[in-house]
Design an enzyme around this catalytic site. Structure first.
Site, PDB file in Angstrom:
ATOM      1  N   ASP A  53       3.787   4.288 -24.581  1.00 26.75           N
ATOM      2  CA  ASP A  53       2.613   4.452 -25.438  1.00 26.75           C
ATOM      3  C   ASP A  53       2.583   3.166 -26.219  1.00 26.75           C
ATOM      4  OD1 ASP A  53       0.960   4.846 -27.685  1.00 26.75           O
ATOM      5  OD2 ASP A  53       1.045   7.004 -27.336  1.00 26.75           O
ATOM      6  N   HIS A  54       1.665   2.267 -25.863  1.00 29.07           N
ATOM      7  CA  HIS A  54       1.813   0.906 -26.391  1.00 29.07           C
ATOM      8  C   HIS A  54       1.667   0.857 -27.914  1.00 29.07           C
ATOM      9  CE1 HIS A  54      -2.626   0.657 -26.216  1.00 29.07           C
ATOM     10  NE2 HIS A  54      -2.520  -0.347 -27.061  1.00 29.07           N
TER      11      HIS A  54
ATOM     12  N   GLU B 280     -13.050   1.200 -32.332  1.00 26.92           N
ATOM     13  CA  GLU B 280     -13.220   0.036 -31.452  1.00 26.92           C
ATOM     14  C   GLU B 280     -14.692  -0.330 -31.382  1.00 26.92           C
ATOM     15  OE1 GLU B 280     -10.317   0.004 -27.927  1.00 26.92           O
ATOM     16  OE2 GLU B 280     -11.075   2.049 -28.017  1.00 26.92           O
TER      17      GLU B 280
ATOM     18  N   LYS C 169       0.283   4.951 -19.076  1.00 26.99           N
ATOM     19  CA  LYS C 169      -0.686   6.030 -19.076  1.00 26.99           C
ATOM     20  C   LYS C 169      -1.803   5.767 -18.060  1.00 26.99           C
ATOM     21  CE  LYS C 169      -4.042   6.048 -22.129  1.00 26.99           C
ATOM     22  NZ  LYS C 169      -5.216   5.211 -22.365  1.00 26.99           N
TER      23      LYS C 169
ATOM     24  N   ASP D  86       0.897  -1.150   0.000  1.00 26.31           N
ATOM     25  CA  ASP D  86       0.000   0.000   0.000  1.00 26.31           C
ATOM     26  C   ASP D  86       0.940   1.205   0.000  1.00 26.31           C
ATOM     27  OD1 ASP D  86      -1.383   2.225   0.846  1.00 26.31           O
ATOM     28  OD2 ASP D  86      -2.687   1.100   2.206  1.00 26.31           O
TER      29      ASP D  86
ATOM     30  N   HIS E  33      -1.924   7.981 -28.380  1.00 26.02           N
ATOM     31  CA  HIS E  33      -1.701   7.074 -29.511  1.00 26.02           C
ATOM     32  C   HIS E  33      -1.837   7.794 -30.856  1.00 26.02           C
ATOM     33  CE1 HIS E  33      -2.059   4.355 -26.266  1.00 26.02           C
ATOM     34  NE2 HIS E  33      -3.360   4.229 -26.271  1.00 26.02           N
TER      35      HIS E  33
HETATM   36  C1  BG6 Z   1      -5.760   2.260 -24.422  1.00 23.20           C
HETATM   37  C2  BG6 Z   1      -7.033   2.999 -24.115  1.00 23.20           C
HETATM   38  O1  BG6 Z   1      -4.657   3.100 -24.260  1.00 23.20           O
HETATM   39  O2  BG6 Z   1      -5.814   1.797 -25.761  1.00 23.20           O
HETATM   40  C3  BG6 Z   1      -8.248   2.104 -24.334  1.00 23.20           C
HETATM   41  O3  BG6 Z   1      -7.024   3.426 -22.761  1.00 23.20           O
HETATM   42  C4  BG6 Z   1      -8.224   1.499 -25.713  1.00 23.20           C
HETATM   43  O4  BG6 Z   1      -9.464   2.827 -24.130  1.00 23.20           O
HETATM   44  C5  BG6 Z   1      -6.856   0.885 -26.014  1.00 23.20           C
HETATM   45  O5  BG6 Z   1      -9.236   0.506 -25.760  1.00 23.20           O
HETATM   46  C6  BG6 Z   1      -6.768   0.455 -27.455  1.00 23.20           C
HETATM   47  O6  BG6 Z   1      -5.589  -0.277 -27.656  1.00 23.20           O
HETATM   48  P1  BG6 Z   1      -5.478  -1.327 -28.829  1.00 23.20           P
HETATM   49  O7  BG6 Z   1      -4.063  -1.783 -28.783  1.00 23.20           O
HETATM   50  O8  BG6 Z   1      -6.466  -2.404 -28.517  1.00 23.20           O
HETATM   51  O9  BG6 Z   1      -5.842  -0.607 -30.080  1.00 23.20           O
END
Ligand code: BG6
Length: 485
Positions: free
Chosen positions: A173-174, A212, A144, A90, A236
């Site tokens: 930033d994936h 999405e 994030k 915690d 993104h």
């Molecule tokens: C995240 C967002 O960073 O990216 C989500 O917080 C979103 O809301 C997601 O669904 C989308 O990622 P990806 O890789 O599935 O396109």
């Protein structure tokens, strides 16, 4: 940066959704491919009271659920979870950090991954400092949301900087971990045919769609305070804009590439009260359909009234020589008809068409870079329809397909986090976002939100399963253009 080998990966928020769905499956993938340091221990922390064995068990269950079936191997999963340990933590309890520090020898290299509510970032960093887990052999990765506006993002960045210099800070930033996103660099800068036409003289406009089908999912607490602009556009989508629009870097190097990206981000034309009406549409999904089934509205899912946007369409301009008067149309949303992320680049029409008199239309060339679900790049080119042409020539648009999936069919499709976690462990920063980039992104998005409020605009409702409010269609049609659907 100095090559520090890492012997511990410390995950904050280790019992959360991201950890189960993405981080543990990614680490499993790296383990199976023998890419993790042999002695790497993965230590999870969260508030839940678990011990090592319980965390290993929950890790095993997450792998069975989220690793693609054709890649899952129970024996390997059991071997992988032996790397896992757990400490209950915690962030407000000093003694929990004392316990944590007993489990880690930071001198042997430590990588930390924060995937917690941002309100915990500061106390966690303070706790780590106090117990000596921030020294030169420690790297810090942050997931994030890095704030909700420029001011809060600066606060987080300052707190991080008080313990970690920029060269040991890894902001995730994936989208940068996705293969086709990185491939943009190869496409643009390892080929000679694109760069000469990659500018306002030849490109009519650019579109970026991140659609999405999912709704709120189980993220009401976070999402309702964020909305599409802050959740998707600020990070993104602006990163995609920067990669499409940046100047050629001299070197394939973290500083060079991030220098070029930040220049683009700083050249985004600010929206104003006067311009926002024709440049921005925000929407929220009402009742409708999702994946062929009836779907509830956002407000019903949330269980309370809200004006948070689940859809944003924008027209943005980059005020520099290369992109003068080339609009970038952006749209993103939840509960749209399909899941797709694509970059669409429409070139200008031929300056004179010799086929026009015969009624044959030479459509403009288009480059379509599809990031997901399929990773493809195709170029639409005009071709003659086969035949004897006795009634005049006919033209048809046909795709010139780069067919990456086939060309690299023997390569396993990795989760974006595999690349990012490996780069964190091995200390490569190119695919992580630098502080000046994040702050330029927030500066622009804050301006967009302020303009929207100053112009007293409304968030329009759209039926779930459609492409957003009708005003988003007008956004492109007003300029004589159309969204690519
Ligand atoms: C995240 C967002 O960073 O990216 C989500 O917080 C979103 O809301 C997601 O669904 C989308 O990622 P990806 O890789 O599935 O396109």
């Amino acid at each position: 940066m100095t090559a520090i080998t890492v012997s511990t990966l410390l995950l904050f928020g280790a019992t959360g959704d991201l950890s189960h769905r993405m981080l543990l499956p990614s680490l499993y993938g790296l383990h199976v491919d023998e890419l993790l340091p042999a002695d790497l221990k993965i230590l999870g922390t969260a508030r839940s009271e678990l011990d090592d064995a319980a965390f290993q068990q929950s890790g095993l269950e997450a792998l069975a659920q989220y690793v693609p079936k054709d890649f899952y191997d129970e024996a390997k999963a059991k071997e992988f979870v032996k790397r896992l340990g757990y400490v209950t933590l915690d962030a407000t309890q000093d003694e929990h950090f004392d316990e944590l520090s007993k489990r880690i020898d930071a001198s042997k290299g430590l990588a930390i991954f924060l995937s917690t509510a941002p309100s915990l970032f500061e106390p966690i960093i303070e706790g780590l400092k106090r117990v000596g887990l921030t020294g030169e052999t420690v790297r810090m990765a942050l997931e994030k949301p890095l704030g909700s506006d420029l001011a809060s993002s600066r606060e987080i960045n300052d707190a991080v900087a008080s313990a970690f210099p920029e060269e040991r800070t890894f902001r995730i930033d994936h989208y940068l971990g996705k293969e086709t996103v990185q491939n943009l660099l190869a496409l643009r800068f390892a080929n000679s045919i694109f760069e000469p036409v990659w500018n306002a003289a030849h490109i009519d406009h650019v579109q970026i769609t991140v659609a999405e089908t999912v709704g709120l999912e189980s993220r009401a607490g976070y999402y309702d305070g964020a909305g599409a602009l802050r959740d998707m556009v600020q990070n993104h989508i602006l990163q995609l804009v920067a990669l499409v629009a940046m100047e050629p870097p001299a070197d394939f190097d973290a500083t060079e590439i991030r220098d070029e990206k930040v220049k683009v981000l700083r050249s985004l034309r600010p929206m104003t009260k006067e311009t926002v009406g024709k440049s921005l549409v925000l929407g929220q999904y009402g009742k409708g359909m999702a994946d062929g089934e009836k779907a509830a509205s956002y407000v019903e899912e949330l269980g309370k009234p809200s004006s948070t946007e689940t859809f944003a369409a924008l027209k943005l301009n980059i005020d520099n020589w290369r992109w003068a008067d080339v609009p970038f149309y952006i749209r993103t949303g939840k509960r749209l008809p399909e899941r797709t992320t694509e970059i669409y680049i429409q070139f200008k029409c031929v300056p004179h068409s010799m086929f026009a008199k015969m009624g044959a239309v030479a459509k403009p060339n288009k480059l379509l870079i599809s990031i997901q679900p399929d990773e493809t790049i195709s170029m639409m080119v005009m071709a003659k329809t086969p035949g004897l042409d006795r009634d005049g020539i006919r033209l048809r648009e046909v795709p010139l397909d780069l067919g990456l999936a086939n060309a690299f069919a023997d390569t396993r499709k990795r989760i974006a986090y595999e690349r990012l976690l490996l780069d964190l462990i091995e200390g490569r920063q190119m695919l992580f976002v630098r502080r000046d980039e994040v702050e330029a992104q927030w500066t622009w998005v804050d301006g967009v939100r302020a303009a929207f409020n100053a112009a007293a605009m409304d968030v329009a409702t759209y039926a779930a399963g459609t492409w957003g409010p009708s005003a988003s269609i007008a956004l492109t049609e007003r300029d004589g253009r159309q969204w690519h659907d």
